[in-house]
Design a protein around this motif. Structure first.
Motif, short mmCIF file in Angstrom:
data_model
loop_
_atom_site.label_atom_id
_atom_site.label_comp_id
_atom_site.label_asym_id
_atom_site.label_seq_id
_atom_site.Cartn_x
_atom_site.Cartn_y
_atom_site.Cartn_z
N ALA A 124 3.07 -12.37 -10.34
CA ALA A 124 1.93 -12.67 -9.47
C ALA A 124 1.69 -11.55 -8.48
CB ALA A 124 2.16 -13.99 -8.73
N ALA A 125 2.77 -11.05 -7.86
CA ALA A 125 2.63 -9.96 -6.90
C ALA A 125 2.14 -8.68 -7.58
CB ALA A 125 3.96 -9.71 -6.19
N THR A 126 2.67 -8.39 -8.77
CA THR A 126 2.29 -7.18 -9.48
C THR A 126 0.84 -7.24 -9.95
OG1 THR A 126 4.56 -6.80 -10.22
CG2 THR A 126 2.82 -5.71 -11.46
N VAL A 127 0.48 -8.35 -10.57
CA VAL A 127 -0.88 -8.48 -11.10
C VAL A 127 -1.91 -8.51 -9.99
CG1 VAL A 127 -2.43 -10.05 -12.33
CG2 VAL A 127 -0.16 -9.55 -13.26
N TRP A 128 -1.70 -9.35 -9.01
CA TRP A 128 -2.71 -9.49 -7.95
C TRP A 128 -2.85 -8.21 -7.13
CZ3 TRP A 128 -6.30 -13.10 -7.67
CH2 TRP A 128 -7.08 -13.16 -6.51
N SER A 129 -1.74 -7.60 -6.76
CA SER A 129 -1.82 -6.40 -5.92
C SER A 129 -2.51 -5.25 -6.65
CB SER A 129 -0.43 -5.97 -5.45
OG SER A 129 0.38 -5.55 -6.53
N ASN A 130 -2.28 -5.16 -7.95
CA ASN A 130 -2.86 -4.05 -8.70
C ASN A 130 -4.29 -4.31 -9.16
OD1 ASN A 130 -0.80 -1.78 -9.19
ND2 ASN A 130 0.40 -3.62 -9.53
N LEU A 131 -4.52 -5.46 -9.77
CA LEU A 131 -5.84 -5.71 -10.34
C LEU A 131 -6.88 -6.02 -9.28
CD1 LEU A 131 -5.15 -7.76 -13.59
CD2 LEU A 131 -5.25 -5.28 -13.22
N VAL A 132 -6.50 -6.76 -8.25
CA VAL A 132 -7.48 -7.21 -7.27
C VAL A 132 -7.43 -6.36 -5.99
CG1 VAL A 132 -8.28 -9.17 -5.89
CG2 VAL A 132 -7.38 -9.53 -8.20
N MET A 133 -6.24 -6.27 -5.39
CA MET A 133 -6.16 -5.56 -4.11
C MET A 133 -6.33 -4.05 -4.26
SD MET A 133 -2.95 -7.76 -2.52
CE MET A 133 -3.04 -7.05 -0.86
N THR A 134 -5.93 -3.49 -5.39
CA THR A 134 -6.05 -2.05 -5.61
C THR A 134 -7.28 -1.68 -6.42
OG1 THR A 134 -3.66 -1.69 -5.47
CG2 THR A 134 -4.92 -0.02 -6.63
N ALA A 135 -7.46 -2.30 -7.59
CA ALA A 135 -8.55 -1.90 -8.49
C ALA A 135 -9.83 -2.69 -8.27
CB ALA A 135 -8.10 -2.04 -9.94
N LYS A 272 5.09 -5.92 0.91
CA LYS A 272 5.33 -7.14 0.15
C LYS A 272 4.79 -8.36 0.90
CE LYS A 272 9.49 -5.03 -1.69
NZ LYS A 272 10.97 -4.99 -1.57
N ALA A 273 4.98 -8.39 2.20
CA ALA A 273 4.47 -9.52 2.99
C ALA A 273 2.95 -9.63 2.87
CB ALA A 273 4.87 -9.36 4.46
N GLU A 274 2.26 -8.50 2.91
CA GLU A 274 0.81 -8.50 2.79
C GLU A 274 0.38 -9.00 1.41
OE1 GLU A 274 -2.11 -5.26 4.41
OE2 GLU A 274 -1.58 -4.69 2.35
N ILE A 275 1.08 -8.55 0.37
CA ILE A 275 0.75 -8.99 -0.99
C ILE A 275 0.97 -10.49 -1.14
CG2 ILE A 275 1.46 -8.84 -3.41
CD1 ILE A 275 2.11 -5.86 -2.87
N ILE A 276 2.13 -10.98 -0.71
CA ILE A 276 2.44 -12.40 -0.87
C ILE A 276 1.46 -13.26 -0.09
CG2 ILE A 276 4.15 -14.19 -0.37
CD1 ILE A 276 4.75 -12.55 -2.87
N ALA A 277 1.07 -12.81 1.09
CA ALA A 277 0.08 -13.58 1.85
C ALA A 277 -1.24 -13.67 1.10
CB ALA A 277 -0.11 -12.94 3.23
N ASP A 278 -1.66 -12.57 0.49
CA ASP A 278 -2.92 -12.56 -0.26
C ASP A 278 -2.80 -13.40 -1.53
OD1 ASP A 278 -5.45 -10.96 0.42
OD2 ASP A 278 -5.37 -10.80 -1.76
N VAL A 279 -1.64 -13.31 -2.19
CA VAL A 279 -1.40 -14.14 -3.38
C VAL A 279 -1.48 -15.62 -3.01
CG1 VAL A 279 0.44 -14.90 -4.95
CG2 VAL A 279 -0.06 -12.47 -4.70
N ARG A 280 -0.82 -16.00 -1.93
CA ARG A 280 -0.82 -17.42 -1.54
C ARG A 280 -2.21 -17.90 -1.18
NH1 ARG A 280 3.30 -20.48 2.75
NH2 ARG A 280 2.48 -22.58 2.36
N ARG A 281 -2.97 -17.05 -0.52
CA ARG A 281 -4.30 -17.45 -0.06
C ARG A 281 -5.31 -17.52 -1.22
NH1 ARG A 281 -4.22 -14.31 3.86
NH2 ARG A 281 -5.01 -12.44 2.80
N ASN A 282 -5.24 -16.57 -2.15
CA ASN A 282 -6.32 -16.44 -3.13
C ASN A 282 -5.93 -16.77 -4.57
OD1 ASN A 282 -8.44 -15.38 -1.34
ND2 ASN A 282 -7.06 -13.64 -1.10
N LEU A 283 -4.68 -16.52 -4.95
CA LEU A 283 -4.25 -16.79 -6.32
C LEU A 283 -3.56 -18.14 -6.45
CD1 LEU A 283 -3.62 -16.11 -9.25
CD2 LEU A 283 -1.71 -14.69 -8.47
#
Length: 328
Positions: A124-135, A272-283
């Motif tokens: 979840a952290a890898t997919v969301w951070s790369n596909l959504v937060m980065t790309a 990592k904290a920023e990613i997990i917060a975004d994952v929890r909020r949106n994914l």
């Protein structure tokens, strides 16, 4: 407690289930009684001596786990003892107990088995951070996933479909491609038989490419990009040194990203904290309602961790391999 230790060599049989010191939570951390731990390719590399943990992290293998909070460290207010959680770790997951920053925890959705939940945090952290937060993947775009049958691939297909994107995947067998189709992929490419560049160009090019191969696919990935496309490299299974045709990238106004999660800072920008917060909020709402579900190929007892590594190395797994530590 007991934990997996690596003794003497780099093969799967070097991993043994043995006594280890109990971890103690520090400020902002929690102690988790581990129910299960996900198996990742990074674990295989660490066992082989190729991917040491970040400074200060546990030497025990394991980048994700699920379980129940047993103790709160100072300064933790948003969680309670007894909460069912899954956690993104820098190490330590192959054990009966592990310490994790509270900012890297996710609640296990109601009705989801803890074994299945152990296969979620890293992907979840890898997919969301790369596909959504980065790309910036969004509805209507085409995503190309290399290794669609992997743990990350099966998760990325579902996330992309949840966002309204179209999905192309590469895989090495008709069976894996058929199962990727069931998850939502619409462009199916057998990399043993077909040229993914031709297949993706026929669709207008990929707006985002999610690549675990690295060097060997670098130039062909650029060829497969659509204008203004993003190539996101998360692995090096195909080597570390490749040739980049800068002119081809310039003609497409393209972008190349190379990222990982494990070595990011714990807090702050890009952490990592920023990613997990975004994952929890949106994914996590998509996980809670079942639109994105863990795909588990096998659950293996922790004392047989070597067999789990062999299974992942074989390339036969579709989705995640999980180690069951204890019933909670």
């Amino acid at each position: 407690m007991r934990a997996i230790k690596v003794n003497g060599s780099t093969g799967p049989d070097a991993m043994v289930w043995a006594d280890a010191p109990d971890p103690v939570p520090g400020h902002g951390e929690v102690l988790i009684e581990v129910a299960a731990a996900g198996v990742n390719r990074a674990d295989l590399m660490q066992r082989q001596g190729l991917y040491p943990p970040p400074p200060g992290a546990s030497e025990v293998i394991g980048l994700e786990c699920s379980g129940v909070i047993a103790e709160l460290g100072d300064g933790v207010h948003d969680w309670q003892v007894g909460d069912r959680v899954c956690a993104l770790l820098s190490g330590g997951g192959y054990a009966e107990k592990v310490v994790a920053p509270a900012t890297q925890l996710l609640p296990v959705p109601e009705g989801l088995d803890l074994g299945a939940a152990a296969g979620l945090p890293e992907v979840a952290a890898t997919v969301w951070s790369n596909l959504v937060m980065t790309a910036g993947l969004r509805s209507g775009q085409l995503l190309l996933i290399h290794g669609g049958g992997s743990g990350i691939g099966t998760h990325a297909i579902q996330v992309a479909r949840g966002l309204g994107a179209r999905v192309a995947v590469t895989a090495g067998s008709a069976d894996k491609l058929a199962r990727c189709k069931e998850l939502g992929a619409s462009v199916l490419i057998n990399y043993r038989e077909d040229d993914f560049v031709d297949a993706v160009r026929a669709e207008g090019g990929a707006d985002v490419i999610f690549d675990n191969m690295g060097a060997v696919y670098l130039s062909r990935n650029v060829d497969a990009l659509a204008n203004f496309g993003h190539l996101v490299i998360i692995g090096m299974q195909g080597g570390v040194n490749g040739e980049l045709n800068v002119a081809a990238l310039l003609r497409k106004w393209g972008t190349v990203h190379a990222t990982n999660v494990r070595n990011r800072p714990a807090t702050g920008h890009g952490s990592k904290a920023e990613i997990i917060a975004d994952v929890r909020r949106n994914l996590w709402p998509l996980v809670a309602d079942g639109a994105v579900a863990p795909v588990i190929h096998a659950e293996v007892p922790i004392a047989e961790a070597g067999e789990a590594h062999r299974l992942l190395e074989s390339g036969e797994a579709f989705g995640k391999v999980v180690l069951r530590v204890q019933d909670l």
